[in-house]
Design a protein around this motif. Structure first.
Motif, PDB file in Angstrom:
ATOM      1  N   SER A  78      17.784  36.002 -13.619  1.00  0.00           N
ATOM      2  CA  SER A  78      17.985  35.774 -14.819  1.00  0.00           C
ATOM      3  C   SER A  78      17.670  34.064 -15.287  1.00  0.00           C
ATOM      4  CB  SER A  78      19.440  35.830 -15.210  1.00  0.00           C
ATOM      5  OG  SER A  78      20.101  34.839 -14.705  1.00  0.00           O
ATOM      6  N   LEU A  79      17.321  33.509 -14.161  1.00  0.00           N
ATOM      7  CA  LEU A  79      16.897  31.897 -14.285  1.00  0.00           C
ATOM      8  C   LEU A  79      15.491  31.982 -14.222  1.00  0.00           C
ATOM      9  CD1 LEU A  79      19.601  30.162 -12.145  1.00  0.00           C
ATOM     10  CD2 LEU A  79      19.202  29.643 -14.467  1.00  0.00           C
ATOM     11  N   SER A  80      14.810  32.476 -13.120  1.00  0.00           N
ATOM     12  CA  SER A  80      13.343  32.332 -12.915  1.00  0.00           C
ATOM     13  C   SER A  80      12.842  33.530 -12.375  1.00  0.00           C
ATOM     14  CB  SER A  80      12.995  31.109 -11.896  1.00  0.00           C
ATOM     15  OG  SER A  80      11.943  30.789 -11.806  1.00  0.00           O
ATOM     16  N   ALA A  81      11.626  33.795 -12.792  1.00  0.00           N
ATOM     17  CA  ALA A  81      10.688  35.023 -12.310  1.00  0.00           C
ATOM     18  C   ALA A  81      10.193  34.447 -10.657  1.00  0.00           C
ATOM     19  CB  ALA A  81       9.629  35.352 -12.881  1.00  0.00           C
ATOM     20  N   ASP A  82      10.284  33.415 -10.585  1.00  0.00           N
ATOM     21  CA  ASP A  82       9.599  32.969  -9.180  1.00  0.00           C
ATOM     22  C   ASP A  82      10.814  32.174  -8.423  1.00  0.00           C
ATOM     23  OD1 ASP A  82       7.571  32.583  -7.164  1.00  0.00           O
ATOM     24  OD2 ASP A  82       6.977  30.612  -8.093  1.00  0.00           O
ATOM     25  N   PHE A  83      11.700  32.767  -8.143  1.00  0.00           N
ATOM     26  CA  PHE A  83      12.965  32.134  -7.326  1.00  0.00           C
ATOM     27  C   PHE A  83      12.619  32.424  -5.710  1.00  0.00           C
ATOM     28  CE2 PHE A  83      14.574  36.321  -8.139  1.00  0.00           C
ATOM     29  CZ  PHE A  83      14.940  36.744  -6.936  1.00  0.00           C
ATOM     30  N   THR A  84      11.602  33.228  -5.513  1.00  0.00           N
ATOM     31  CA  THR A  84      11.284  33.217  -4.000  1.00  0.00           C
ATOM     32  C   THR A  84      10.208  32.269  -3.732  1.00  0.00           C
ATOM     33  OG1 THR A  84       9.722  35.039  -4.421  1.00  0.00           O
ATOM     34  CG2 THR A  84      12.087  35.749  -4.035  1.00  0.00           C
ATOM     35  N   ARG A  85      10.044  31.475  -4.405  1.00  0.00           N
ATOM     36  CA  ARG A  85       8.893  30.324  -4.090  1.00  0.00           C
ATOM     37  C   ARG A  85       9.410  29.704  -2.647  1.00  0.00           C
ATOM     38  NH1 ARG A  85       8.989  24.777  -7.428  1.00  0.00           N
ATOM     39  NH2 ARG A  85       7.824  23.964  -5.875  1.00  0.00           N
ATOM     40  N   GLY A  86       8.310  29.516  -1.875  1.00  0.00           N
ATOM     41  CA  GLY A  86       8.149  28.887  -0.682  1.00  0.00           C
ATOM     42  C   GLY A  86       8.527  29.902   0.435  1.00  0.00           C
ATOM     43  N   GLN A  87       8.417  31.165  -0.024  1.00  0.00           N
ATOM     44  CA  GLN A  87       8.503  32.675   0.980  1.00  0.00           C
ATOM     45  C   GLN A  87       7.203  32.527   1.211  1.00  0.00           C
ATOM     46  OE1 GLN A  87      11.311  33.488   2.355  1.00  0.00           O
ATOM     47  NE2 GLN A  87      12.307  31.846   1.085  1.00  0.00           N
ATOM     48  N   GLU A  98      22.496  23.861 -20.201  1.00  0.00           N
ATOM     49  CA  GLU A  98      22.158  24.731 -21.427  1.00  0.00           C
ATOM     50  C   GLU A  98      22.672  24.189 -22.518  1.00  0.00           C
ATOM     51  OE1 GLU A  98      23.961  28.217 -19.780  1.00  0.00           O
ATOM     52  OE2 GLU A  98      22.232  28.948 -19.335  1.00  0.00           O
ATOM     53  N   ASP A  99      23.902  23.596 -22.427  1.00  0.00           N
ATOM     54  CA  ASP A  99      24.900  22.960 -23.626  1.00  0.00           C
ATOM     55  C   ASP A  99      24.111  21.777 -24.190  1.00  0.00           C
ATOM     56  OD1 ASP A  99      26.577  24.777 -23.243  1.00  0.00           O
ATOM     57  OD2 ASP A  99      28.243  23.509 -22.148  1.00  0.00           O
ATOM     58  N   ALA A 142      12.280  24.969 -17.791  1.00  0.00           N
ATOM     59  CA  ALA A 142      11.818  25.756 -16.678  1.00  0.00           C
ATOM     60  C   ALA A 142      11.948  25.347 -15.284  1.00  0.00           C
ATOM     61  CB  ALA A 142      10.512  26.340 -16.925  1.00  0.00           C
ATOM     62  N   ARG A 143      11.553  24.186 -15.177  1.00  0.00           N
ATOM     63  CA  ARG A 143      11.725  23.219 -13.861  1.00  0.00           C
ATOM     64  C   ARG A 143      13.103  23.271 -13.306  1.00  0.00           C
ATOM     65  NH1 ARG A 143       8.937  17.623 -12.354  1.00  0.00           N
ATOM     66  NH2 ARG A 143       9.376  17.790 -10.196  1.00  0.00           N
ATOM     67  N   TYR A 144      14.051  23.201 -14.332  1.00  0.00           N
ATOM     68  CA  TYR A 144      15.431  23.061 -13.698  1.00  0.00           C
ATOM     69  C   TYR A 144      15.971  24.469 -13.536  1.00  0.00           C
ATOM     70  CZ  TYR A 144      16.140  18.268 -15.234  1.00  0.00           C
ATOM     71  OH  TYR A 144      15.957  16.842 -15.449  1.00  0.00           O
ATOM     72  N   ARG A 145      15.489  25.366 -14.235  1.00  0.00           N
ATOM     73  CA  ARG A 145      15.880  26.963 -14.090  1.00  0.00           C
ATOM     74  C   ARG A 145      15.319  27.296 -12.613  1.00  0.00           C
ATOM     75  NH1 ARG A 145      17.348  29.331 -18.812  1.00  0.00           N
ATOM     76  NH2 ARG A 145      16.521  31.203 -18.088  1.00  0.00           N
TER      77      ARG A 145
END
Length: 163
Positions: A126-135, A85-86, A92-95
């Motif tokens: 807060s980081l990503s809407a698709d954090f359940t990717r892979g489920q 961030e700094d 988006a990929r890192y998030r």
């Protein structure tokens, strides 16, 4: 992070990042790789097997206290997020990558520490809407229709039954 025995490092690269962080009790390899990457170290893949990683039957630092290990990894991920961030490079990929890593840790605490589970899940959201990717599709459908808590409850039940 792959085990340290899988890498050959230039001495100058390790000296530039001051080597291992001996102040943390576990996940030092993760932390080292991140510092090396931020320093601009170049990673090159050499095809083939050059080492064998044997998991000892004895209790290791990371296995003795999984909560401490997870806490260290969460802190490392948070420091990485802040650093990205700094520097204005939190893409988006890192998030997505940070959210998925936090999510995989959070799932360990659904049945034992709901407060920690929800803390990490809020951070994932807060980081990503698709954090359940892979489920599985089933998991995602349950999460969408009934909510994450229901999906996690069913997933925890499934893990418990399959043991």
């Amino acid at each position: 992070a792959p085990p340290p025995c899988a890498f050959l490092f230039r001495r100058s690269c390790l000296e530039a990042v001051r080597g291992w962080n001996e102040e943390i009790a576990s996940a030092q390899d993760w932390e080292l790789h991140l510092r090396l990457a931020f320093s601009g170290a170049k990673y090159v893949y050499l095809p083939g097997c050059r080492s064998v990683y044997r998991r000892p039957t004895a209790v290791t630092t990371s296995r003795r206290d999984p909560r401490a290990m997870h806490t260290n990894v969460v802190n490392i991920l948070r420091q990485t997020r802040k650093r990205l961030e700094d520097s204005g490079t939190l893409t988006a990929r890192y998030r997505q990558a940070i959210a998925c890593s936090l999510y995989s840790i959070a799932r360990n605490y659904f049945t034992t520490d709901r407060a920690f589970f929800w803390e990490l899940l809020r951070e994932c959201e807060s980081l990503s809407a698709d954090f359940t990717r892979g489920q599985s599709r089933f998991y995602k459908t349950i999460a969408k229709v009934l909510g994450l808590q229901s999906a996690e409850y069913l997933a925890a039940l499934r893990r418990h039954v399959s043991r």
